[in-house]
Design a protein around this motif. Structure first.
Motif, PDB file in Angstrom:
ATOM      1  N   GLY A   1      34.268  25.429  41.354  1.00 16.65           N
ATOM      2  CA  GLY A   1      35.351  24.996  42.346  1.00 16.65           C
ATOM      3  C   GLY A   1      35.133  25.467  43.720  1.00 16.65           C
ATOM      4  N   SER A   2      36.185  25.744  44.327  1.00 18.50           N
ATOM      5  CA  SER A   2      36.125  26.177  45.700  1.00 18.50           C
ATOM      6  C   SER A   2      35.651  27.780  45.752  1.00 18.50           C
ATOM      7  N   THR A   3      35.383  28.212  46.867  1.00 17.70           N
ATOM      8  CA  THR A   3      34.997  29.533  47.009  1.00 17.70           C
ATOM      9  C   THR A   3      36.171  30.700  46.754  1.00 17.70           C
ATOM     10  N   PRO A   4      36.015  31.714  45.805  1.00 16.23           N
ATOM     11  CA  PRO A   4      36.972  32.474  45.747  1.00 16.23           C
ATOM     12  C   PRO A   4      37.679  33.155  46.911  1.00 16.23           C
ATOM     13  N   ALA A   5      39.075  33.474  47.145  1.00 17.56           N
ATOM     14  CA  ALA A   5      39.552  34.230  48.173  1.00 17.56           C
ATOM     15  C   ALA A   5      39.573  35.569  47.636  1.00 17.56           C
ATOM     16  N   GLY A   6      38.503  36.170  47.748  1.00 17.42           N
ATOM     17  CA  GLY A   6      38.573  37.620  47.328  1.00 17.42           C
ATOM     18  C   GLY A   6      38.992  37.835  45.889  1.00 17.42           C
ATOM     19  N   PHE A   7      38.000  38.047  45.119  1.00 20.71           N
ATOM     20  CA  PHE A   7      38.014  38.174  43.579  1.00 20.71           C
ATOM     21  C   PHE A   7      37.676  40.053  43.464  1.00 20.71           C
ATOM     22  N   ALA A   8      38.676  40.559  42.995  1.00 21.05           N
ATOM     23  CA  ALA A   8      38.944  41.944  42.809  1.00 21.05           C
ATOM     24  C   ALA A   8      39.628  42.506  41.375  1.00 21.05           C
ATOM     25  N   PRO A   9      38.800  42.505  40.380  1.00 17.65           N
ATOM     26  CA  PRO A   9      39.289  42.866  39.139  1.00 17.65           C
ATOM     27  C   PRO A   9      39.591  44.339  39.405  1.00 17.65           C
ATOM     28  N   THR A  10      40.717  44.752  38.421  1.00 15.01           N
ATOM     29  CA  THR A  10      41.068  46.240  38.196  1.00 15.01           C
ATOM     30  C   THR A  10      40.673  46.823  36.768  1.00 15.01           C
ATOM     31  N   ILE A  11      40.487  48.067  36.821  1.00 14.04           N
ATOM     32  CA  ILE A  11      40.128  48.827  35.629  1.00 14.04           C
ATOM     33  C   ILE A  11      41.511  49.514  35.391  1.00 14.04           C
ATOM     34  N   ILE A  12      42.222  49.239  33.958  1.00  9.87           N
ATOM     35  CA  ILE A  12      43.110  49.885  33.807  1.00  9.87           C
ATOM     36  C   ILE A  12      42.933  50.570  32.427  1.00  9.87           C
ATOM     37  N   GLY A  13      43.707  51.709  32.286  1.00  8.26           N
ATOM     38  CA  GLY A  13      43.552  52.815  31.294  1.00  8.26           C
ATOM     39  C   GLY A  13      45.011  52.951  30.357  1.00  8.26           C
ATOM     40  N   GLY A  14      44.484  53.442  29.200  1.00  4.55           N
ATOM     41  CA  GLY A  14      45.873  53.528  28.095  1.00  4.55           C
ATOM     42  C   GLY A  14      45.416  54.671  27.163  1.00  4.55           C
ATOM     43  N   MET A  15      46.681  55.098  26.732  1.00  6.46           N
ATOM     44  CA  MET A  15      46.349  55.974  25.524  1.00  6.46           C
ATOM     45  C   MET A  15      46.337  55.860  24.275  1.00  6.46           C
ATOM     46  N   GLN A  16      46.592  54.476  23.929  1.00  6.18           N
ATOM     47  CA  GLN A  16      46.480  53.833  22.573  1.00  6.18           C
ATOM     48  C   GLN A  16      46.253  52.194  22.720  1.00  6.18           C
ATOM     49  N   ARG A  17      45.837  51.830  21.616  1.00  8.34           N
ATOM     50  CA  ARG A  17      45.423  50.381  21.444  1.00  8.34           C
ATOM     51  C   ARG A  17      46.471  49.440  20.874  1.00  8.34           C
ATOM     52  N   GLU A  18      47.806  49.950  20.635  1.00  9.83           N
ATOM     53  CA  GLU A  18      48.655  49.249  19.928  1.00  9.83           C
ATOM     54  C   GLU A  18      49.359  48.088  20.707  1.00  9.83           C
ATOM     55  N   THR A  19      49.646  48.510  21.731  1.00  9.36           N
ATOM     56  CA  THR A  19      50.526  47.778  22.685  1.00  9.36           C
ATOM     57  C   THR A  19      49.841  47.660  24.183  1.00  9.36           C
ATOM     58  N   PRO A  20      50.154  46.695  24.769  1.00 12.90           N
ATOM     59  CA  PRO A  20      49.642  46.615  26.413  1.00 12.90           C
ATOM     60  C   PRO A  20      50.748  47.433  27.429  1.00 12.90           C
TER      61      PRO A  20
ATOM     62  N   ARG B   1      42.684  57.606  27.447  1.00 10.54           N
ATOM     63  CA  ARG B   1      41.394  57.528  26.392  1.00 10.54           C
ATOM     64  C   ARG B   1      40.652  56.224  26.413  1.00 10.54           C
ATOM     65  N   TYR B   2      41.380  55.217  26.556  1.00 12.65           N
ATOM     66  CA  TYR B   2      40.797  53.720  26.794  1.00 12.65           C
ATOM     67  C   TYR B   2      40.962  53.139  28.016  1.00 12.65           C
ATOM     68  N   VAL B   3      39.869  52.237  28.404  1.00 15.77           N
ATOM     69  CA  VAL B   3      39.869  51.478  29.594  1.00 15.77           C
ATOM     70  C   VAL B   3      39.634  50.008  29.384  1.00 15.77           C
ATOM     71  N   ARG B   4      40.035  48.978  29.991  1.00 13.98           N
ATOM     72  CA  ARG B   4      39.578  47.629  29.955  1.00 13.98           C
ATOM     73  C   ARG B   4      39.946  47.089  31.466  1.00 13.98           C
ATOM     74  N   TRP B   5      39.208  45.879  31.604  1.00 17.54           N
ATOM     75  CA  TRP B   5      39.351  45.252  32.890  1.00 17.54           C
ATOM     76  C   TRP B   5      40.684  44.223  32.812  1.00 17.54           C
ATOM     77  N   ASN B   6      41.093  43.872  34.438  1.00 17.95           N
ATOM     78  CA  ASN B   6      42.170  43.086  34.458  1.00 17.95           C
ATOM     79  C   ASN B   6      41.815  42.352  35.470  1.00 17.95           C
ATOM     80  N   VAL B   7      42.396  40.965  35.438  1.00 14.36           N
ATOM     81  CA  VAL B   7      42.236  40.177  36.658  1.00 14.36           C
ATOM     82  C   VAL B   7      43.716  39.697  37.210  1.00 14.36           C
ATOM     83  N   PRO B   8      44.319  40.510  37.896  1.00 13.45           N
ATOM     84  CA  PRO B   8      45.686  40.336  38.410  1.00 13.45           C
ATOM     85  C   PRO B   8      45.964  39.234  39.463  1.00 13.45           C
ATOM     86  N   VAL B   9      44.872  39.062  40.293  1.00  9.15           N
ATOM     87  CA  VAL B   9      44.898  38.055  41.281  1.00  9.15           C
ATOM     88  C   VAL B   9      43.874  37.123  41.077  1.00  9.15           C
ATOM     89  N   PHE B  10      43.951  35.894  41.467  1.00 11.28           N
ATOM     90  CA  PHE B  10      42.953  34.854  41.200  1.00 11.28           C
ATOM     91  C   PHE B  10      43.293  33.514  41.909  1.00 11.28           C
TER      92      PHE B  10
END
Length: 109
Positions: free
Chosen positions: A36-55, A83-92
């Motif tokens: 599609g069209s050019t993205p208007a600033g794609f900036a994913p984040t890195i989020i962290g948590g202490m467990q993998r049972e709930t977001p 303890r844990y990290v994962r990526w997140n795309v809050p704005v798109f």
């Protein structure tokens, strides 16, 4: 390679990376391409948590610089970890889908 087609896309909690033995991350994100069209600033984040049972309780640890062109890169140092990290795309906005890669290295001080 990761392909996202909407804001709110997040790395599956079951696939969160265990970085409990490390102090910091040095990451590189490559914006491989977009649809599609050019993205208007794609900036994913890195989020962290202490467990993998709930977001719940996964705060943002760092945000990549916004990219707008295919084959462009951004780097990010995450100096404090949970303890844990994962990526997140809050704005798109702009493109209908974006493909990207995140690679990096975990370090101990």
């Amino acid at each position: 390679m990761i392909r996202v087609a909407a804001a709110g896309a997040v790395h599956l909690i079951q696939q969160a990376v265990d970085v409990g033995k490390y102090d910091q991350l040095d990451l590189m994100m490559l914006l491989v391409g977009f649809e599609g069209s050019t993205p208007a600033g794609f900036a994913p984040t890195i989020i962290g948590g202490m467990q993998r049972e709930t977001p719940d309780g996964w705060p943002t640890l760092g945000t990549f610089a916004a990219l707008t062109a295919a084959n462009s890169m951004a780097v990010l140092n995450v100096p404090r970890l949970f303890r844990y990290v994962r990526w997140n795309v809050p704005v798109f906005t702009g493109a209908t889908a974006i493909s990207f890669q995140i690679r990096g290295m975990a370090r101990q001080n």
